[in-house]
Write a protein that holds these residues in place. Structure first.
Motif, PDB file in Angstrom:
ATOM      1  N   LYS A 413      16.210  -6.562  23.791  1.00  0.00           N
ATOM      2  CA  LYS A 413      16.653  -5.264  24.302  1.00  0.00           C
ATOM      3  C   LYS A 413      15.604  -4.191  24.044  1.00  0.00           C
ATOM      4  O   LYS A 413      15.297  -3.373  24.928  1.00  0.00           O
ATOM      5  CB  LYS A 413      17.973  -4.873  23.642  1.00  0.00           C
ATOM      6  N   MET A 414      15.027  -4.187  22.851  1.00  0.00           N
ATOM      7  CA  MET A 414      14.056  -3.150  22.505  1.00  0.00           C
ATOM      8  C   MET A 414      12.744  -3.328  23.256  1.00  0.00           C
ATOM      9  O   MET A 414      11.986  -2.370  23.420  1.00  0.00           O
ATOM     10  CB  MET A 414      13.807  -3.142  20.997  1.00  0.00           C
ATOM     11  N   ARG A 415      12.470  -4.525  23.735  1.00  0.00           N
ATOM     12  CA  ARG A 415      11.279  -4.727  24.542  1.00  0.00           C
ATOM     13  C   ARG A 415      11.388  -4.015  25.887  1.00  0.00           C
ATOM     14  O   ARG A 415      10.382  -3.802  26.564  1.00  0.00           O
ATOM     15  CB  ARG A 415      11.044  -6.224  24.746  1.00  0.00           C
ATOM     16  N   HIS A 416      12.602  -3.664  26.258  1.00  0.00           N
ATOM     17  CA  HIS A 416      12.822  -2.954  27.517  1.00  0.00           C
ATOM     18  C   HIS A 416      13.035  -1.456  27.287  1.00  0.00           C
ATOM     19  O   HIS A 416      13.433  -0.745  28.206  1.00  0.00           O
ATOM     20  CB  HIS A 416      14.024  -3.553  28.250  1.00  0.00           C
ATOM     21  N   HIS A 417      12.762  -0.990  26.061  1.00  0.00           N
ATOM     22  CA  HIS A 417      12.955   0.426  25.755  1.00  0.00           C
ATOM     23  C   HIS A 417      12.070   1.312  26.627  1.00  0.00           C
ATOM     24  O   HIS A 417      12.524   2.324  27.176  1.00  0.00           O
ATOM     25  CB  HIS A 417      12.650   0.673  24.271  1.00  0.00           C
ATOM     26  N   TYR A 418      10.814   0.937  26.766  1.00  0.00           N
ATOM     27  CA  TYR A 418       9.905   1.723  27.617  1.00  0.00           C
ATOM     28  C   TYR A 418      10.396   1.719  29.061  1.00  0.00           C
ATOM     29  O   TYR A 418      10.378   2.753  29.750  1.00  0.00           O
ATOM     30  CB  TYR A 418       8.493   1.141  27.535  1.00  0.00           C
ATOM     31  N   GLU A 419      10.847   0.575  29.527  1.00  0.00           N
ATOM     32  CA  GLU A 419      11.370   0.481  30.889  1.00  0.00           C
ATOM     33  C   GLU A 419      12.573   1.404  31.070  1.00  0.00           C
ATOM     34  O   GLU A 419      12.681   2.112  32.080  1.00  0.00           O
ATOM     35  CB  GLU A 419      11.764  -0.961  31.193  1.00  0.00           C
ATOM     36  N   GLU A 420      13.482   1.388  30.091  1.00  0.00           N
ATOM     37  CA  GLU A 420      14.688   2.214  30.193  1.00  0.00           C
ATOM     38  C   GLU A 420      14.338   3.692  30.211  1.00  0.00           C
ATOM     39  O   GLU A 420      14.979   4.480  30.904  1.00  0.00           O
ATOM     40  CB  GLU A 420      15.623   1.914  29.010  1.00  0.00           C
ATOM     41  N   MET A 421      13.326   4.079  29.450  1.00  0.00           N
ATOM     42  CA  MET A 421      12.980   5.493  29.362  1.00  0.00           C
ATOM     43  C   MET A 421      12.218   6.001  30.572  1.00  0.00           C
ATOM     44  O   MET A 421      12.458   7.117  31.050  1.00  0.00           O
ATOM     45  CB  MET A 421      12.134   5.746  28.103  1.00  0.00           C
TER      46      MET A 421
END
Length: 912
Positions: A413-421
């Motif tokens: 999930k945290m690997r997609h943090h940049y994507e989510e932001m």
């Protein structure tokens, strides 16, 4: 032990003589008078007699410790012998106390009812719980008492018992230069065993499993780093319980400490010590009994804390000032505390053994070179020297973000943090508000959650948040490192020149460098040993002109974020990507590649051929997310259909063509975004017959006029397709003819003038639920929009077109919930829709109707509450009777958009 032998044979013979004398005495003539005087009560209170301990200079054998009752709590019953007017009274009573500890302060017997009169205590016996005699006592000096009719008299009896006092142990830290590698946190002590020795009798006593309470406090002490800091933080711990010891002088001789996790207890250490002496006095509390807890300066956790201090000193720590969201603004580290508390700093995570496991310096404004001391922190799993949310979010490394020991699911999930932001959004956000409302009210469809994407305004590309200019190669000792984040810094890496990413010692003469030099000489300092390092970010570093060399040596890299490094020229970035892909170390391992906001113009040249063979990109076998947002990409090279993407972001580039074998697809495919490019055709890279259905495909904001390959177009296997804001003049019927399973189609902002019959034919055309046709030049719809073709249609928006006649075709669809036909204008820009669709209130599922900003005249139809969202605003010539919905309007159950200048009848409440 026969304690009752305390009293001499003389006392016993005297007691027997008195009883014999009473036995031969006749009854008095006054007995009848005494009986008439009534009854009263007596209660006996036993207390320890004053007893001075023998001088500690005497030999232990000289003390008559066997002549005293050991503990008052042992006595459970008392037999008292009383003399009353020449008559002997003997009675056995129970003894009571709140608990064994309180018994030392005294015992009380049950109440004894007696005839009123004068009595004398002859003697008493004490018994234990099984009626074994413990003690025989005499009357003492105050043996006479009087019982008053109806009253209660408390008679005190003195017991010669061992003097005892209470002790509360305090745990006292002592940091010594003893040799040890293992360590633990002082505040990790949950329980303790303490052994004490009586310094006179040499008797040893051990108290086990005493619970420990920890707290921090402050003592007056001026900090060496900050003269304005006058209070030093200290950690204190004490045992929760009070324990009893015979009076005397004692010393702590050993201890065993334990930690606790749930029901599990773990021994930390056992130490033999020589504590300071303390005195126990009768029935008093001793709180200065200190247990010296030995901490070692050579333990790895203390060495970690010293390394933190050096990092702080050498990286401008005195000027640090936190500006993120995780800690209060202006927060800095503080070393005016006990050395074992040095690890308790903002951004530092400690393990159960006190070792540093996480070091997050983003947001503090660090400066300089990360020193060689970083190599001491060999337990570190997270190292952040800046990050992509350093200012705009500041919670990437919070308790809900990247943490030590997080689960694999949370890590993903945290690997997609940049994507989510910065990247992810729902293509359906561009639909009209009405269609979004329809979708969000349908429990069968996923809701549209408005993205809260943060722009880069807080950390501008090329801007910095720190003055980090280098990192010691001692980082390679951190073989447990899992996440390495470097961002928003002036650290440099130049092709063929300087590379300050972990290639040199900060100071080759430092004690740390000298210590680690031998490891380097033996080949132990190598990125190949970093087998747990999977996530790396080198983000927005203005002086990075090429990717640092260490990236190509990471054996298990899975996530690489190199976005916003605009110092890398286009050709260099292409070469760097080629090297990453070609490498057998990194190419087959990278799963997520963020490379947006750079200068890339071309993919690596060696792409897959038509058969999916060859090419360096085919080596990126596990690549699932590719982000090339906001580059200058003109040429796209194929990965080959063996590369199965889940997400592709290629928006905001200059792409004119996409190769047919660009990539493969799976059910994990969520987003395929090619918006804001220069495509002229809908690329024929999908296959509607595939068993894999994607979430969304976005080709909006291109220059598309048609689909590629015409009638041979293979279709798009996606539930949502956006072709908004292109140059399409003819409805792309090939989408449906190929069997595309489209549920939501956005084709707004094009040049459509009509949707010819046969445009919505195909084996899966019936799946269409929502269609956005706004901002075209439509004047009519075909019979394709009837229930026989699209029976599940829920929403259609025809606003901002050129209808002069209301298109009634969709109104016979039983599932239709909302229709909009606002703002119709002809070629001259004049209002062209005057017709009200009679019978619209009979549509079985319709709840929203928007016909505002037209030229509707007299409405003959009577409105009903079933259509409870009605937009008739900006129809200056309308006449409508709303008496049928006025009650619902007054109750707030009907949403009407109107103008007070309009001729609305039957509901005066609208004009109040």
């Amino acid at each position: 032990m026969n304690i009752y032998k305390l009293y001499s044979k003389y006392f016993l013979s005297l007691l027997v003589s008195m009883l014999a004398m009473v036995a031969v005495t006749s009854c008095s003539d006054d007995d009848e008078d005494l009986a008439q005087s009534g009854y009263g009560y007596v209660q006996f209170k036993l207390t320890k007699s004053s007893f001075e301990s023998a001088p500690e200079t005497e030999e232990p054998a000289s003390r008559a410790m066997t002549d005293k009752l050991d503990k008052l709590a042992d006595a459970k019953k008392i037999q008292v012998v009383l003399l009353h007017d020449g008559t002997t009274v003997s009675q056995t009573l129970l003894l009571n106390s709140y608990n064994d500890e309180n018994a030392e302060f005294g015992l009380r017997s049950d109440k004894l009812q007696l005839v009123a009169g004068a009595y004398k205590v002859v003697g008493y016996y004490l018994y234990d719980a099984v009626d074994e005699q413990l003690y025989a006592g005499g009357s003492g000096d105050n043996s006479d008492f009087t019982v008053v009719s109806g009253g209660l008299y408390v008679q005190e009896l003195s017991v010669d018992a061992v003097s005892r006092g209470m002790v509360k142990f305090q745990l006292e830290k002592q940091v010594l230069s003893r040799a040890t590698e293992e360590g633990y946190l002082f505040n990790a002590i949950a329980e303790i065993d303490v052994t004490v020795k009586n310094m006179f009798t040499r008797e040893v006593t051990t108290f086990e499993k005493m619970k420990v309470t920890y707290e921090t406090d402050y003592e007056e002490s001026v900090g060496t780093d900050n003269p304005d800091d006058h209070y030093k933080e200290v950690g204190k711990a004490s045992c929760d319980s009070l324990v009893w010891l015979p009076a005397g002088t004692y010393q702590v001789t050993s201890y065993t400490t334990y930690s606790r996790s749930g029901v599990s207890r773990t021994e930390l250490e056992t130490q033999v010590v020589k504590g300071e002496s303390f005195v126990v006095s009768n029935n008093e509390v001793t709180e200065n009994a200190f247990v010296p807890i030995l901490l070692s300066e050579t333990s790895e956790n203390i060495k970690d804390y010293k390394a933190l201090k050096e990092i702080w000193d050498k990286m401008g720590g005195k000027n640090w000032s936190y500006y993120g969201a995780e800690y209060p603004e202006g927060t800095n580290w503080n070393f005016n505390k006990d050395i074992d508390l040095w690890g308790e700093q903002p951004g530092v995570t400690l393990g159960n053994n006190g070792r540093v496991t996480g070091l997050v310096l983003s947001g503090f404004g660090i400066s300089g070179f990360v020193p060689d001391a970083i190599g001491q922190l060999t337990e570190v799993q997270i190292l952040a020297l800046g990050s992509h949310d350093e200012k705009v979010g500041g919670k990437l490394f919070s308790s809900e973000g990247i943490t030590v020991g997080m689960s694999e699911e949370h890590k993903q999930k945290m690997r997609h943090h940049y994507e989510e932001m910065f990247l992810k959004y729902d293509v359906r956000e561009n639909l009209s508000e009405m269609l979004q409302d329809v979708i969000n009210n349908d429990p069968k469809q996923s809701k549209i959650v408005k993205s809260s994407r943060i722009s880069l305004k807080d950390t501008q590309i090329g801007g910095t948040t720190s003055r980090l200019d280098g990192i010691s190669k001692a980082v390679m000792r951190l073989t447990k490192l899992q996440q390495l984040y470097i961002a928003n810094a002036p650290i440099a890496c130049v092709p063929g020149g300087v590379d300050n990413f972990c290639t040199e010692w900060e100071d080759s003469n430092s004690e740390y460098a000298k210590q680690y030099q031998q490891e380097e000489d033996e080949g132990k300092l190598s990125w190949s040993n970093m087998k747990e390092l999977t996530d790396v970010e080198v983000y927005n570093c203005q002086n990075v002109k090429t990717l640092p060399a260490f990236l190509y040596q990471l054996p298990e890299i899975q996530l690489l974020n190199i976005a916003c490094n605009r110092g890398i020229e286009a050709e260099q970035l292409k070469a760097d990507w080629t090297a990453l892909a070609k490498s057998d170390i990194t190419g087959p391992k990278i799963q997520i590649l963020y490379m947006g906001y750079n200068n890339l113009k071309e993919f690596p040249d060696e792409g897959a051929d038509a058969n999916g063979q060859g090419g360096v990109l085919t080596n990126m076998k596990k690549l699932g997310l590719l982000d090339l947002t906001d580059n200058q990409v003109e040429k796209v090279t194929a990965f080959g259909t063996d590369i199965k993407f889940a997400t592709v972001y290629l928006q905001n580039n200059r792409i004119t063509e996409i190769p047919a074998n660009f990539c493969g697809f799976t059910n994990e495919m969520e987003t395929f975004n090619f918006s804001n490019n220069l495509l002229t055709e809908v690329p024929d890279i999908f296959d509607a017959k595939s068993v894999y259905v994607m979430g969304s495909v976005d080709f909006s904001h291109n220059k598309i006029t048609k689909v590629q390959n015409g009638s041979a177009f293979k279709g798009i296997n996606a539930s949502t397709v956006s072709l908004a804001n292109n140059l399409i003049e003819e409805f792309p019927k090939e989408l449906f003819a190929a069997g595309s399973p489209i549920q939501t189609l956005d084709i707004s902002g094009n040049k459509l003038t009509k949707v010819p019959k046969g445009s919505l034919t195909g084996e899966k055309a019936h799946l269409l639920e929502n269609i956005d046709l706004r901002f075209n030049r439509l004047t009519e719809l075909s019979d394709d929009f009837r229930a026989t073709t699209i029976p599940y249609l829920q929403g259609i928006d025809l606003s901002y077109n050129s209808f002069s006649k209301f298109p009634t075709e969709p109104l016979n669809v039983s599932q239709l919930r909302a229709i909009a036909i606002r703002h119709q204008r002809d070629d001259k820009g004049e209002r062209c829709l005057r017709e009200w669709p009679e019978g619209i209130t009979t549509c079985p599922s319709l709840y929203q109707f928007q016909i505002g900003s037209n030229d509707i005249r007299k409405v003959e139809e009577v409105m009903t509450p079933y259509i409870y969202v009605l937009d008739i605003a900006d129809n200056p010539n309308i006449t409508i009777d709303l008496s049928g919905v006025c009650s619902a309007i007054s109750q707030g159950l009907y949403y009407l958009f109107y103008d007070k200048t309009q001729d609305i009848r039957g509901c005066d409440i609208l004009f109040e």
